[in-house]
Design an enzyme around this catalytic site. Structure first.
Site, PDB file in Angstrom:
ATOM      1  N   HIS A 192       2.185  11.690  15.117  1.00 41.22           N
ATOM      2  CA  HIS A 192       1.190  12.299  14.236  1.00 41.22           C
ATOM      3  C   HIS A 192      -0.168  11.739  14.599  1.00 41.22           C
ATOM      4  O   HIS A 192      -0.365  10.523  14.630  1.00 41.22           O
ATOM      5  CB  HIS A 192       1.504  12.016  12.767  1.00 41.22           C
ATOM      6  CG  HIS A 192       0.597  12.753  11.833  1.00 41.22           C
ATOM      7  ND1 HIS A 192       0.857  14.041  11.415  1.00 41.22           N
ATOM      8  CD2 HIS A 192      -0.577  12.398  11.260  1.00 41.22           C
ATOM      9  CE1 HIS A 192      -0.117  14.443  10.613  1.00 41.22           C
ATOM     10  NE2 HIS A 192      -0.994  13.466  10.499  1.00 41.22           N
ATOM     11  N   ASP A 226      10.576  16.745   4.864  1.00 43.46           N
ATOM     12  CA  ASP A 226       9.304  16.444   4.206  1.00 43.46           C
ATOM     13  C   ASP A 226       8.239  16.230   5.272  1.00 43.46           C
ATOM     14  O   ASP A 226       8.261  15.235   6.001  1.00 43.46           O
ATOM     15  CB  ASP A 226       9.424  15.184   3.339  1.00 43.46           C
ATOM     16  CG  ASP A 226      10.398  15.372   2.192  1.00 43.46           C
ATOM     17  OD1 ASP A 226      10.409  16.473   1.620  1.00 43.46           O
ATOM     18  OD2 ASP A 226      11.146  14.424   1.896  1.00 43.46           O
ATOM     19  N   LEU A 227       7.314  17.157   5.389  1.00 43.39           N
ATOM     20  CA  LEU A 227       6.316  17.145   6.447  1.00 43.39           C
ATOM     21  C   LEU A 227       5.564  15.816   6.511  1.00 43.39           C
ATOM     22  O   LEU A 227       4.965  15.378   5.524  1.00 43.39           O
ATOM     23  CB  LEU A 227       5.317  18.291   6.239  1.00 43.39           C
ATOM     24  CG  LEU A 227       4.216  18.429   7.287  1.00 43.39           C
ATOM     25  CD1 LEU A 227       4.824  18.734   8.650  1.00 43.39           C
ATOM     26  CD2 LEU A 227       3.236  19.518   6.875  1.00 43.39           C
ATOM     27  N   ASP A 228       5.615  15.179   7.691  1.00 45.72           N
ATOM     28  CA  ASP A 228       4.888  13.933   7.964  1.00 45.72           C
ATOM     29  C   ASP A 228       5.269  12.792   7.020  1.00 45.72           C
ATOM     30  O   ASP A 228       4.504  11.835   6.853  1.00 45.72           O
ATOM     31  CB  ASP A 228       3.368  14.152   7.900  1.00 45.72           C
ATOM     32  CG  ASP A 228       2.892  15.157   8.936  1.00 45.72           C
ATOM     33  OD1 ASP A 228       3.530  15.249   9.998  1.00 45.72           O
ATOM     34  OD2 ASP A 228       1.898  15.851   8.676  1.00 45.72           O
ATOM     35  N   GLU A 229       6.438  12.870   6.401  1.00 45.52           N
ATOM     36  CA  GLU A 229       6.871  11.832   5.473  1.00 45.52           C
ATOM     37  C   GLU A 229       8.092  11.076   5.993  1.00 45.52           C
ATOM     38  O   GLU A 229       8.702  10.301   5.267  1.00 45.52           O
ATOM     39  CB  GLU A 229       7.194  12.437   4.103  1.00 45.52           C
ATOM     40  CG  GLU A 229       6.002  13.075   3.387  1.00 45.52           C
ATOM     41  CD  GLU A 229       4.975  12.048   2.947  1.00 45.52           C
ATOM     42  OE1 GLU A 229       5.334  10.873   2.766  1.00 45.52           O
ATOM     43  OE2 GLU A 229       3.800  12.433   2.808  1.00 45.52           O
TER      44      GLU A 229
END
Length: 284
Positions: A192, A226-229
């Site tokens: 990311h 869970d996006l970017d989690e």
């Protein structure tokens, strides 16, 4: 005398005698422990351990598994035994930005990363020449909202047929579906282009520039629905100043992204990362 090298990782509820039970069995096989790491998570009461060891040539994997059966059952361990003699295979997904892909291929070429790239998959043709020059099969799979399910089915088929141990999203600018993320949980690493959890979404470096931040960074994490989690594996930051433009931040960020992703891939390939709920235990 030749030997075979293995890595054992385990987790269980913390109790006295775990290390002794495992190492006693390995000693009985005349295995030589080369590296040992342990961590007790006091918040959850879980114990984590990574053991790298060499077993005499006459000791087969099956013999090691039989020897470890008693302590595994006694402590209700979750374990993984990996033969380090087998070179792991990775599939890399990339879009138009190729800096992290190039860095991974370079680190593999010079031997810092011990892996074989089984395939490069992209939704754009930009990386085709890079893959072909490296002798790596390239798969161009364009994707749109209407074709996402069919495209992901093709991606999964390539991953499965390649025998990949790990999937790397090297600035692949597509969000994996919940179904694919769940199916490949713990097997997909994403880079990311921001120091999570701050400045999520599009153009994080420009957001950071607008806010006048003094630190930028990048985060490598496992992919989850869970996006970017997903559980974080590796991160790095760099100091920036008011005199730097957004383009300067992007340039600095590219370097950080490349390094962070490569380190995360190396840690995973060497079985140094263990999942601990939403977090990771990383044995450096």
């Amino acid at each position: 005398m030749s030997s075979a090298n293995f890595v054992l990782t385990l987790s269980c509820a913390d109790r006295p005698g775990i290390v002794a039970a495992v190492t006693t069995e390995l000693a009985a096989l005349e295995a030589n422990i080369a590296e040992s790491n342990q961590f007790w998570d006091r918040e959850t009461g879980r114990f984590f351990m990574r053991l790298a060891f060499a077993a005499p040539s006459g000791v087969a994997r099956e013999a090691i598994e039989r020897a470890l059966k008693a302590p595994i059952e006694r402590f209700s361990m979750k374990t993984s035994l990996v033969d380090q003699g087998r070179r792991k295979r990775i599939v890399i997904l990339v879009s138009k930005f190729d800096h992290t892909l190039l860095h991974l291929l370079y680190q593999i070429r010079v031997g810092w990363l011990d892996a074989e790239v089984a395939a490069v998959i992209s939704n754009h043709a930009d990386a085709q020449k890079i893959a072909e020059d490296a002798g790596i099969p390239f798969h161009l799979l364009p994707v749109s909202k209407d074709t996402k399910a069919a495209q992901e089915a093709q991606v999964l088929e390539i991953i499965q047929k390649s025998g990949a141990d790990l999937v790397v999203l090297a600035r692949y600018m597509q969000v994996l579906s919940n179904e694919l993320s769940t199916r490949l949980f713990g097997q997909v690493i994403n880079i990311h282009h921001s120091f999570l959890p701050s400045f999520k979404g599009a153009k994080p470096y420009h957001q950071a520039h607008e806010r006048g931040v003094k630190i930028i960074g990048a985060t490598a994490h496992y992919v989850t629905p869970d996006l970017d989690e997903g559980p974080i594996i590796e991160q790095e930051t760099a100091r920036v100043t008011h005199a730097m433009s957004a383009e300067d931040l992007v340039a600095a960020g590219r370097d950080i992204e490349s390094r962070v992703l490569a380190r995360a891939v190396k840690l995973h390939l060497e079985d140094r990362v263990m999942l601990n709920g939403r977090k990771t235990v990383v044995f450096g």
